[in-house]
Motif scaffolding. Structure first.
Motif, PDB file in Angstrom:
ATOM      1  N   ALA A  95       5.425   2.930   0.567  1.00 54.36           N
ATOM      2  CA  ALA A  95       4.913   1.848   1.424  1.00 54.36           C
ATOM      3  C   ALA A  95       3.435   1.586   1.008  1.00 54.36           C
ATOM      4  CB  ALA A  95       4.861   2.239   2.937  1.00 54.36           C
ATOM      5  N   GLU A  96       2.782   2.744   0.810  1.00 49.61           N
ATOM      6  CA  GLU A  96       1.345   2.424   0.303  1.00 49.61           C
ATOM      7  C   GLU A  96       1.196   1.594  -0.710  1.00 49.61           C
ATOM      8  OE1 GLU A  96      -0.226   6.206  -0.211  1.00 49.61           O
ATOM      9  OE2 GLU A  96      -0.116   6.651   1.933  1.00 49.61           O
ATOM     10  N   SER A  97       2.168   1.701  -1.783  1.00 50.44           N
ATOM     11  CA  SER A  97       2.001   0.960  -2.986  1.00 50.44           C
ATOM     12  C   SER A  97       2.227  -0.576  -2.783  1.00 50.44           C
ATOM     13  CB  SER A  97       3.148   1.561  -4.080  1.00 50.44           C
ATOM     14  OG  SER A  97       4.420   1.260  -3.651  1.00 50.44           O
ATOM     15  N   ARG A  98       3.123  -0.754  -1.628  1.00 46.66           N
ATOM     16  CA  ARG A  98       3.349  -2.150  -1.421  1.00 46.66           C
ATOM     17  C   ARG A  98       2.032  -2.696  -0.810  1.00 46.66           C
ATOM     18  NH1 ARG A  98       7.019  -1.039  -3.910  1.00 46.66           N
ATOM     19  NH2 ARG A  98       9.075  -1.494  -3.679  1.00 46.66           N
ATOM     20  N   VAL A  99       1.342  -2.343  -0.047  1.00 49.68           N
ATOM     21  CA  VAL A  99      -0.049  -2.498   0.361  1.00 49.68           C
ATOM     22  C   VAL A  99      -1.146  -2.934  -0.701  1.00 49.68           C
ATOM     23  CG1 VAL A  99      -2.338  -2.027   1.816  1.00 49.68           C
ATOM     24  CG2 VAL A  99       0.250  -1.241   2.717  1.00 49.68           C
ATOM     25  N   VAL A 100      -1.309  -1.683  -1.742  1.00 50.88           N
ATOM     26  CA  VAL A 100      -2.095  -2.114  -2.674  1.00 50.88           C
ATOM     27  C   VAL A 100      -1.525  -3.395  -3.441  1.00 50.88           C
ATOM     28  CG1 VAL A 100      -2.902  -0.991  -4.831  1.00 50.88           C
ATOM     29  CG2 VAL A 100      -2.710   0.309  -2.875  1.00 50.88           C
ATOM     30  N   ALA A 115      -3.181  -8.255   3.963  1.00 48.70           N
ATOM     31  CA  ALA A 115      -2.293  -7.394   3.072  1.00 48.70           C
ATOM     32  C   ALA A 115      -1.360  -6.621   3.784  1.00 48.70           C
ATOM     33  CB  ALA A 115      -3.218  -6.717   2.051  1.00 48.70           C
ATOM     34  N   VAL A 116      -1.836  -6.028   4.768  1.00 46.17           N
ATOM     35  CA  VAL A 116      -1.118  -5.196   5.779  1.00 46.17           C
ATOM     36  C   VAL A 116      -0.011  -5.992   6.462  1.00 46.17           C
ATOM     37  CG1 VAL A 116      -1.063  -3.427   7.527  1.00 46.17           C
ATOM     38  CG2 VAL A 116      -2.803  -3.379   5.635  1.00 46.17           C
TER      39      VAL A 116
END
Length: 229
Positions: A78-83, A102-103
């Motif tokens: 999930a974090e990689s999608r935000v980045v 972005a979030v």
């Protein structure tokens, strides 16, 4: 010539060996999260996870270095999608709006990514386990610091700044990360554990960043609107 059975421009389908490895990995993730959610993180062993998938402990360690790594496998995706979403924001957009959009704009994409691996409800249950397990919470906060540094460098690059001489990107991302933590805490201690509730809390907390920093708290009280989306 393109690969047979593959649409033009689409990545080739993984081979049988890779698909089997992915299925084993995904099965280990699902089994581990189910055990963490029902039994608790500390009461679950690597052997328990391996047995639930009918593989050996050695097989488990081919995919994950520890219980902690498998516990955070889905959040890391999930974090990689935000980045990725931060990197793709339009040029010229204000830095805080970059992080906010972005979030919030990638929320559905993040949800879809999670559901490709595990039921969303299970992911959210494990999120509460992370919040209530000291070892996991410490790891979560440590990773949050690493993620903040990564995002600060992206923001600095977008703005043409040197992150090591201009403190603004790190200040901004640290403030944004604090807002996310406030939303996480309110969600984890509330009565509504749905993804919609988490998104609503995050939206409201982000809406209050400006007023909280520069507004008058006496004349502009903060309404409790965390159930709105």
């Amino acid at each position: 010539m393109g690969t047979v059975g593959t649409a033009a421009g689409a990545p080739p389908r993984p081979g049988l060996r890779e698909r089997k490895k992915q299925r084993t990995r995904d099965s280990l993730v699902r089994a581990a999260l189910e055990l963490f959610a029902t039994r608790g993180y500390d009461r679950t062993t690597v052997d328990d996870i391996a047995a639930a998938v009918d593989v050996s402990q050695r097989t488990f360690f081919r995919y994950f270095a520890s219980k902690e790594e498998v516990a955070f496998f889905v959040p890391r995706l999930a974090e990689s999608r935000v980045v990725e979403a931060v990197r793709k924001r339009p040029p010229g957009e204000a830095p805080l709006e970059v992080l906010r959009r972005a979030v919030l704009d990638s929320w559905d994409d993040i949800t879809e990514t999670v559901e490709q691996l595990v039921p969303l409800e299970l992911h959210l249950r494990v999120y509460r386990v992370i919040e209530s397990t000291p070892a996991l919470l410490a790891a979560h906060l440590r990773r949050a610091t690493e993620l903040e540094e990564e995002l600060a460098r992206i923001v600095a690059e977008r703005e043409g700044l040197d992150v090591d001489t201009d403190p603004r990107p790190r200040i901004l991302v640290a403030a944004f990360g604090g807002v996310v933590r406030v939303a996480e805490r309110r969600w984890s201690t509330g009565d509504d554990f749905s993804a919609a509730a988490m998104r609503g809390l995050l939206t409201v907390c982000l809406d209050h960043v400006g007023p909280a920093l520069v507004g008058s708290w006496r004349t502009d009280p903060s309404p409790d609107r965390h159930r709105q989306t």
